[in-house]
Design a protein around this motif. Structure first.
Motif, PDB file in Angstrom:
ATOM      1  N   HIS A  54      -6.332  -2.239  22.677  1.00 50.94           N
ATOM      2  CA  HIS A  54      -5.259  -2.101  21.362  1.00 50.94           C
ATOM      3  C   HIS A  54      -4.138  -2.855  21.391  1.00 50.94           C
ATOM      4  CE1 HIS A  54      -3.489  -0.424  17.890  1.00 50.94           C
ATOM      5  NE2 HIS A  54      -4.721   0.228  17.601  1.00 50.94           N
TER       6      HIS A  54
ATOM      7  N   SER B 233      -3.653  -6.391  14.212  1.00 51.79           N
ATOM      8  CA  SER B 233      -4.161  -5.275  14.915  1.00 51.79           C
ATOM      9  C   SER B 233      -3.688  -3.850  14.539  1.00 51.79           C
ATOM     10  CB  SER B 233      -3.659  -5.392  16.275  1.00 51.79           C
ATOM     11  OG  SER B 233      -4.261  -6.499  16.786  1.00 51.79           O
ATOM     12  N   HIS B 234      -3.726  -3.629  13.185  1.00 52.08           N
ATOM     13  CA  HIS B 234      -3.385  -2.479  12.707  1.00 52.08           C
ATOM     14  C   HIS B 234      -4.563  -1.630  12.499  1.00 52.08           C
ATOM     15  CE1 HIS B 234       1.371  -2.576  12.567  1.00 52.08           C
ATOM     16  NE2 HIS B 234       0.814  -3.961  11.953  1.00 52.08           N
TER      17      HIS B 234
ATOM     18  N   ARG C  62      -7.158   2.010  11.821  1.00 53.17           N
ATOM     19  CA  ARG C  62      -6.737   3.408  11.632  1.00 53.17           C
ATOM     20  C   ARG C  62      -6.732   4.351  12.518  1.00 53.17           C
ATOM     21  NH1 ARG C  62      -8.213   4.258   6.295  1.00 53.17           N
ATOM     22  NH2 ARG C  62      -8.540   6.528   6.644  1.00 53.17           N
TER      23      ARG C  62
ATOM     24  N   TRP D 151      -1.220  -2.694  20.168  1.00 51.16           N
ATOM     25  CA  TRP D 151       0.132  -1.920  20.040  1.00 51.16           C
ATOM     26  C   TRP D 151       0.187  -0.995  21.105  1.00 51.16           C
ATOM     27  CZ3 TRP D 151       3.368  -4.316  17.276  1.00 51.16           C
ATOM     28  CH2 TRP D 151       2.796  -5.212  16.017  1.00 51.16           C
TER      29      TRP D 151
ATOM     30  N   SER E 172     -11.061   0.727  18.552  1.00 48.18           N
ATOM     31  CA  SER E 172     -10.245   0.829  17.457  1.00 48.18           C
ATOM     32  C   SER E 172     -11.057   0.907  16.089  1.00 48.18           C
ATOM     33  CB  SER E 172      -9.345  -0.335  17.625  1.00 48.18           C
ATOM     34  OG  SER E 172      -8.589  -0.218  18.727  1.00 48.18           O
TER      35      SER E 172
ATOM     36  N   ASP F  75       3.486  -9.248  12.236  1.00 55.11           N
ATOM     37  CA  ASP F  75       3.240  -7.630  12.558  1.00 55.11           C
ATOM     38  C   ASP F  75       2.239  -7.376  11.701  1.00 55.11           C
ATOM     39  OD1 ASP F  75       5.127  -7.536  14.604  1.00 55.11           O
ATOM     40  OD2 ASP F  75       6.280  -5.862  13.350  1.00 55.11           O
ATOM     41  N   ASP F  76       1.330  -8.321  11.060  1.00 61.36           N
ATOM     42  CA  ASP F  76       0.521  -8.237  10.170  1.00 61.36           C
ATOM     43  C   ASP F  76      -1.142  -8.114  10.800  1.00 61.36           C
ATOM     44  OD1 ASP F  76       0.421 -10.667  10.324  1.00 61.36           O
ATOM     45  OD2 ASP F  76      -0.175 -11.034   8.277  1.00 61.36           O
TER      46      ASP F  76
END
Length: 168
Positions: free
Chosen positions: A101, A4-5, A7, A103, A18, A1-2
């Motif tokens: 994106h 495509s994070h 802001r 997520w 994004s 899960d690290d």
């Protein structure tokens, strides 16, 4: 899960982007690293509140490719794409990526995963910084060529009596 994070997501000209970085200035992006299964989106760099990006390139050409600079300042090493071109900014730097994106519902496919790091420096308020421009990049080409050569062939820039240090 690290992966495509981002802001946040912004819309520019009807396109979802994004946000990878939103940093107040004065400052300078000093390194961008990324890897992905299918790196085909576009990175855009907006400086100092301008509505149009000063850099707009497909990710695989910008980072690890030859869109702005060549090897070794922009190279792929161990499946990681790297860009070591300083991108200075006076007031603010916003960097975006326009692939779907990961997520958001319906987008969670491997090809939409993006691992990335954007390293930057922030300077004291009032520090004079000339923001990145294509004109400044072109003016710097001779210096960039010398830097690229020195990084590829370090012995070429050592003083004569120190060249023995680079010998096996």
């Amino acid at each position: 899960d690290d992966w495509s994070h981002f802001r946040r997501v912004e819309t520019h000209d009807g396109r979802e982007e994004s946000v990878m970085l939103d940093a107040p200035g004065p400052g300078c992006v000093v390194r961008i690293w990324t890897t992905a299964n299918n790196p085909r989106g576009t990175i855009r760099v907006y400086l100092d509140g301008a509505p149009k990006p000063v850099i707009e390139e497909r990710i695989d050409r910008l980072i690890g490719g030859d869109a702005l600079v060549g090897k070794p300042l922009s190279a792929v090493q161990a499946r990681g794409m790297n860009l070591y071109l300083p991108i200075p900014y006076a007031k603010r730097c916003v960097m975006t990526y326009d692939r779907p994106h990961f997520w958001k519902p319906g987008n969670s496919t491997q090809e939409n995963q993006l691992y990335y790091q954007v390293n930057y420096r922030t300077y004291e308020p009032g520090t004079h910084v000339e923001s990145f421009s294509r004109e400044a990049l072109e003016a710097a080409r001779p210096v960039l060529a010398r830097v690229e050569n020195a990084l590829r062939e370090p012995a070429s820039v050592l003083p004569g009596d120190l060249r023995f240090l680079s010998q096996p």
